[in-house]
Design a protein around this motif. Sequence first.
Motif, PDB file in Angstrom:
ATOM      1  N   GLY A 186      -3.148   5.038  -6.272  1.00 19.20           N
ATOM      2  CA  GLY A 186      -4.572   4.876  -6.553  1.00 19.20           C
ATOM      3  C   GLY A 186      -4.801   3.992  -7.756  1.00 19.20           C
ATOM      4  O   GLY A 186      -3.886   3.382  -8.295  1.00 19.20           O
ATOM      5  N   VAL A 187      -6.063   3.939  -8.180  1.00 21.94           N
ATOM      6  CA  VAL A 187      -6.432   3.206  -9.385  1.00 21.94           C
ATOM      7  C   VAL A 187      -7.171   4.160 -10.306  1.00 21.94           C
ATOM      8  O   VAL A 187      -7.821   5.103  -9.855  1.00 21.94           O
ATOM      9  N   SER A 188      -7.055   3.917 -11.595  1.00 18.05           N
ATOM     10  CA  SER A 188      -7.752   4.759 -12.560  1.00 18.05           C
ATOM     11  C   SER A 188      -8.192   3.911 -13.739  1.00 18.05           C
ATOM     12  O   SER A 188      -7.696   2.802 -13.950  1.00 18.05           O
ATOM     13  N   MET A 232     -13.923  -1.595  -9.655  1.00 20.68           N
ATOM     14  CA  MET A 232     -13.196  -0.335  -9.400  1.00 20.68           C
ATOM     15  C   MET A 232     -13.685   0.299  -8.094  1.00 20.68           C
ATOM     16  O   MET A 232     -12.866   0.783  -7.300  1.00 20.68           O
ATOM     17  N   ASP A 233     -14.993   0.306  -7.874  1.00 20.96           N
ATOM     18  CA  ASP A 233     -15.536   0.869  -6.636  1.00 20.96           C
ATOM     19  C   ASP A 233     -14.992   0.125  -5.422  1.00 20.96           C
ATOM     20  O   ASP A 233     -14.560   0.740  -4.438  1.00 20.96           O
ATOM     21  N   GLY A 291      -8.755   0.520  -0.956  1.00 17.72           N
ATOM     22  CA  GLY A 291      -7.585   1.396  -0.970  1.00 17.72           C
ATOM     23  C   GLY A 291      -7.692   2.483   0.075  1.00 17.72           C
ATOM     24  O   GLY A 291      -6.723   2.792   0.776  1.00 17.72           O
ATOM     25  N   ALA A 292      -8.883   3.063   0.200  1.00 21.49           N
ATOM     26  CA  ALA A 292      -9.094   4.094   1.221  1.00 21.49           C
ATOM     27  C   ALA A 292      -8.989   3.497   2.620  1.00 21.49           C
ATOM     28  O   ALA A 292      -8.469   4.134   3.541  1.00 21.49           O
ATOM     29  N   LEU A 334     -12.275  -1.736  -5.215  1.00 24.21           N
ATOM     30  CA  LEU A 334     -10.831  -1.529  -5.113  1.00 24.21           C
ATOM     31  C   LEU A 334     -10.524  -0.170  -4.494  1.00 24.21           C
ATOM     32  O   LEU A 334      -9.647  -0.056  -3.626  1.00 24.21           O
ATOM     33  N   ARG A 335     -11.248   0.846  -4.894  1.00 25.42           N
ATOM     34  CA  ARG A 335     -11.045   2.179  -4.310  1.00 25.42           C
ATOM     35  C   ARG A 335     -11.457   2.211  -2.840  1.00 25.42           C
ATOM     36  O   ARG A 335     -10.799   2.842  -2.013  1.00 25.42           O
ATOM     37  N   GLU A 336     -12.533   1.509  -2.520  1.00 26.16           N
ATOM     38  CA  GLU A 336     -12.989   1.438  -1.122  1.00 26.16           C
ATOM     39  C   GLU A 336     -11.930   0.781  -0.238  1.00 26.16           C
ATOM     40  O   GLU A 336     -11.608   1.288   0.840  1.00 26.16           O
ATOM     41  N   ALA A 393      -6.090   9.989   0.494  1.00 24.45           N
ATOM     42  CA  ALA A 393      -5.077  10.487  -0.451  1.00 24.45           C
ATOM     43  C   ALA A 393      -4.587  11.841   0.001  1.00 24.45           C
ATOM     44  O   ALA A 393      -5.335  12.652   0.549  1.00 24.45           O
ATOM     45  N   TRP A 450       0.816  -1.218   0.000  1.00 23.06           N
ATOM     46  CA  TRP A 450       0.000   0.000   0.000  1.00 23.06           C
ATOM     47  C   TRP A 450       0.849   1.268   0.000  1.00 23.06           C
ATOM     48  O   TRP A 450       0.436   2.290  -0.535  1.00 23.06           O
TER      49      TRP A 450
END
Length: 172
Positions: free
Chosen positions: A116-118, A153-154, A160-161, A156-158, A167, A111
């Motif tokens: 992030g992811v895009s 993606m949602d 990640g946070a 993965l971002r969740e 960020a 981590w």
Amino acid sequence: MPVVRIWRRNDGAQPAGAAADGGWDFEVRPRRAVLTARIVAALIVAMFAVGGIWLRSGSTGVNFRLADQIAMVGIGVLGAGAVLMLTRPRVRVSPRGVSVRNILGDTLFGWEHIRGVSFPDRKSWARLELVDDDYVPLLAIRSNDKAHAARAMDRLRELGAKYAGPAEPKQD
């Protein structure tokens, strides 16, 4: 940037970042690409098998033997195996980081190395953005999977946070 390479071992050991029960909070694989690859692989084997059977049926002036027919089918199986390599992509997430498996090999990104992811416009798959202005393609999250890719993606971002923290704001 240090990353952990994960290689398959025959001793049953789990990859780094995974507990004995799996230990992954999230795992995603492509759907449509896997289905398409399986259909194409089956067609390749069928075409080469039929071609191998018909190899001795005509009079082309060339003397084909049983070994040639078997080799023809073998080439089809090898081609199908190459196509099936496209079914390998996978992304897994754990508290230790994100494990990315594209066509060959697994790589675990901690981590602390992930920004992030895009999903860039007009691209076929997502990206894992790294802190050194580099990125890794995520072949498991493909645009042709539509809603499945959006949910991935949602999630993965969740995660990640949750694991990497908020960020940092950009400084101009």
